[in-house]
Design an enzyme around this catalytic site. Structure first.
Site, PDB file in Angstrom:
ATOM      1  N   ASP A   1     -28.434  74.085 -80.967  1.00 19.08           N
ATOM      2  CA  ASP A   1     -29.420  74.113 -79.789  1.00 19.08           C
ATOM      3  C   ASP A   1     -28.519  73.647 -78.601  1.00 19.08           C
ATOM      4  O   ASP A   1     -27.526  72.865 -78.710  1.00 19.08           O
ATOM      5  CB  ASP A   1     -30.368  72.928 -79.907  1.00 19.08           C
TER       6      ASP A   1
ATOM      7  N   ARG B   1     -28.710  82.612 -69.318  1.00 17.61           N
ATOM      8  CA  ARG B   1     -28.646  82.053 -70.244  1.00 17.61           C
ATOM      9  C   ARG B   1     -27.943  83.050 -71.775  1.00 17.61           C
ATOM     10  O   ARG B   1     -27.553  82.204 -72.352  1.00 17.61           O
ATOM     11  CB  ARG B   1     -30.396  81.798 -70.947  1.00 17.61           C
TER      12      ARG B   1
ATOM     13  N   GLU C   1     -40.294  81.307 -83.390  1.00 17.87           N
ATOM     14  CA  GLU C   1     -40.807  81.164 -81.975  1.00 17.87           C
ATOM     15  C   GLU C   1     -39.839  81.666 -80.951  1.00 17.87           C
ATOM     16  O   GLU C   1     -40.425  81.817 -80.036  1.00 17.87           O
ATOM     17  CB  GLU C   1     -40.933  79.568 -81.918  1.00 17.87           C
ATOM     18  N   ASN C   2     -38.841  82.011 -81.420  1.00 19.19           N
ATOM     19  CA  ASN C   2     -37.933  82.396 -80.270  1.00 19.19           C
ATOM     20  C   ASN C   2     -38.267  84.061 -79.805  1.00 19.19           C
ATOM     21  O   ASN C   2     -37.780  84.423 -78.848  1.00 19.19           O
ATOM     22  CB  ASN C   2     -36.328  82.680 -80.804  1.00 19.19           C
ATOM     23  N   TRP C   3     -39.119  84.609 -80.698  1.00 17.68           N
ATOM     24  CA  TRP C   3     -39.646  85.788 -80.185  1.00 17.68           C
ATOM     25  C   TRP C   3     -40.515  85.726 -78.988  1.00 17.68           C
ATOM     26  O   TRP C   3     -40.811  86.936 -78.113  1.00 17.68           O
ATOM     27  CB  TRP C   3     -40.798  86.395 -81.265  1.00 17.68           C
TER      28      TRP C   3
ATOM     29  N   ARG D   1     -39.666  84.382 -76.220  1.00 21.04           N
ATOM     30  CA  ARG D   1     -38.595  84.248 -75.009  1.00 21.04           C
ATOM     31  C   ARG D   1     -38.487  85.703 -74.447  1.00 21.04           C
ATOM     32  O   ARG D   1     -39.314  86.534 -75.020  1.00 21.04           O
ATOM     33  CB  ARG D   1     -37.310  84.005 -75.612  1.00 21.04           C
TER      34      ARG D   1
ATOM     35  N   ARG E   1     -27.981  68.788 -86.089  1.00 22.46           N
ATOM     36  CA  ARG E   1     -28.640  69.500 -84.971  1.00 22.46           C
ATOM     37  C   ARG E   1     -27.686  69.240 -83.658  1.00 22.46           C
ATOM     38  O   ARG E   1     -27.812  67.866 -83.335  1.00 22.46           O
ATOM     39  CB  ARG E   1     -29.959  68.981 -84.662  1.00 22.46           C
TER      40      ARG E   1
ATOM     41  N   GLU F   1     -29.233  64.658 -95.506  1.00 24.47           N
ATOM     42  CA  GLU F   1     -28.999  63.679 -94.465  1.00 24.47           C
ATOM     43  C   GLU F   1     -28.748  64.558 -93.198  1.00 24.47           C
ATOM     44  O   GLU F   1     -28.649  65.694 -92.817  1.00 24.47           O
ATOM     45  CB  GLU F   1     -27.441  63.001 -94.631  1.00 24.47           C
TER      46      GLU F   1
HETATM   47  C1  FPP Z   1     -30.782  77.573 -79.156  1.00 20.47           C
HETATM   48  O1  FPP Z   1     -30.198  77.433 -77.809  1.00 20.47           O
HETATM   49  C2  FPP Z   1     -29.888  78.690 -79.593  1.00 20.47           C
HETATM   50  C3  FPP Z   1     -30.420  79.878 -79.890  1.00 20.47           C
HETATM   51  C4  FPP Z   1     -31.601  80.178 -79.739  1.00 20.47           C
HETATM   52  C5  FPP Z   1     -29.570  80.895 -80.604  1.00 20.47           C
HETATM   53  C6  FPP Z   1     -28.384  80.631 -81.254  1.00 20.47           C
HETATM   54  C7  FPP Z   1     -27.392  81.835 -81.350  1.00 20.47           C
HETATM   55  C8  FPP Z   1     -26.197  81.653 -81.192  1.00 20.47           C
HETATM   56  C9  FPP Z   1     -25.463  80.461 -81.124  1.00 20.47           C
HETATM   57  C10 FPP Z   1     -25.370  82.931 -81.017  1.00 20.47           C
HETATM   58  C11 FPP Z   1     -24.072  83.046 -81.829  1.00 20.47           C
HETATM   59  C12 FPP Z   1     -24.768  83.163 -83.105  1.00 20.47           C
HETATM   60  C13 FPP Z   1     -24.209  84.078 -83.928  1.00 20.47           C
HETATM   61  C14 FPP Z   1     -24.625  83.845 -85.444  1.00 20.47           C
HETATM   62  C15 FPP Z   1     -23.274  85.147 -83.508  1.00 20.47           C
HETATM   63  P1  FPP Z   1     -31.302  77.145 -76.625  1.00 20.47           P
HETATM   64  O2  FPP Z   1     -31.327  78.637 -75.945  1.00 20.47           O
HETATM   65  O3  FPP Z   1     -32.790  76.885 -77.188  1.00 20.47           O
HETATM   66  O4  FPP Z   1     -30.636  76.066 -75.776  1.00 20.47           O
HETATM   67  P2  FPP Z   1     -31.766  75.141 -74.643  1.00 20.47           P
HETATM   68  O5  FPP Z   1     -32.251  74.285 -75.760  1.00 20.47           O
HETATM   69  O6  FPP Z   1     -30.274  74.586 -73.919  1.00 20.47           O
HETATM   70  O7  FPP Z   1     -32.325  76.149 -73.760  1.00 20.47           O
END
Ligand code: FPP
Length: 241
Positions: free
Chosen positions: A21, A34, A68-70, A72, A189, A208
């Site tokens: 995250d 982003r 949930e990311n869908w 965005r 996390r 853990e």
């Molecule tokens: C959460 O950060 C992260 C994601 C939704 C995507 C995770 C993807 C990667 C790390 C890309 C690389 C992965 C691979 C496997 C190549 P956020 O966008 O929610 O951050 P925020 O909380 O600061 O908005």
């Protein structure tokens, strides 16, 4: 046992799961879109995988895209899947030579065609490897995973093929998308929030938990080693006295 005699005495974790995250905040702090945060987030994936393999970790599971990311924007979703396909295209040869196996869990039927094809090709190309298993959780949510397992067992029971009293924890776990994975030992996390966000709920029962304020693109080898040290200093009782 006092705290000092416990320090670093446990074995390293066999299964590390990570909620990556903070990509969005990392980019916003630099006045960047982003998508640039996600792009920068691919580097710690490389670092962690190498470091975890070196330490003898057998499974590394990364939350790459949640159910949930869908919600965005289409632009951000598009950039994440383009990034995934590029990562797989550019890394597969290196992953092959370093013995990494690849696995994916989630509702993969929702993935854009080219990303799904790249994922299937990479999983297939690495299937003969015997080193660390990298599992990408994509379009993944634990509640959906648990609900589909329940529905599959219910269908077998309704068809008369499964006596309901035969349903136990082991059988239930065998219907999860994550059936092939062992329990999580260490859940990390990044990004400051202290929650598990619908990730691997069944498998983290005795994990853990390790939370850090570091944003994912800044999470490097030192941070990972700190999390591992912290894990090894903990006394794990699995509910025993
Ligand atoms: C959460 O950060 C992260 C994601 C939704 C995507 C995770 C993807 C990667 C790390 C890309 C690389 C992965 C691979 C496997 C190549 P956020 O966008 O929610 O951050 P925020 O909380 O600061 O908005």
């Amino acid at each position: 046992m006092d705290a000092s005699s416990r320090e670093n005495h446990g074995p390293p974790p066999g299964h590390v799961a990570v909620i990556m995250d903070g990509n969005g905040r990392w980019a916003e702090a630099r006045g960047l879109p982003r998508s640039e945060g996600h792009r920068a987030g691919a580097e710690p994936v490389r670092t962690l995988l190498k470091c975890a393999a070196r330490l003898g970790v057998r499974h590394l599971t990364l939350y790459a895209f949640s159910s949930e990311n869908w919600q965005r924007s289409p632009e951000e979703i598009g950039s994440l899947f383009t990034l995934l396909a590029r990562y797989l295209d550019s890394e597969t040869a290196e992953l092959l030579s370093s013995g990494v196996r690849l696995n994916a869990i989630g509702d993969l039927s929702r993935l854009p065609g080219p990303s799904l094809a790249a994922l299937r090709d990479a999983v297939e190309a690495l299937s003969g490897n015997e080193g660390i298993t990298l599992t990408l959780a994509i379009s993944y949510g634990s509640r959906a995973e648990i609900a589909q397992a329940a529905a599959r067992l219910a269908a077998r029971a309704a068809a008369g093929a499964l006596p309901p009293e035969d349903i136990d924890e082991g059988l239930f776990a065998s219907e999860l998308w994550s059936a092939a994975l062992p329990d999580v030992d260490l859940l990390i996390r990044t990004g400051g929030d202290k929650r598990v966000s619908n990730f691997l709920l069944w498998k983290i029962a005795y994990a853990e938990l390790y939370f850090t304020d570091t944003l994912w693109p800044d999470f490097g080898e030192e941070d990972f080693l700190k999390a591992i040290d912290d894990f090894r200093s903990r006394e794990r009782r699995f509910g025993r006295a």
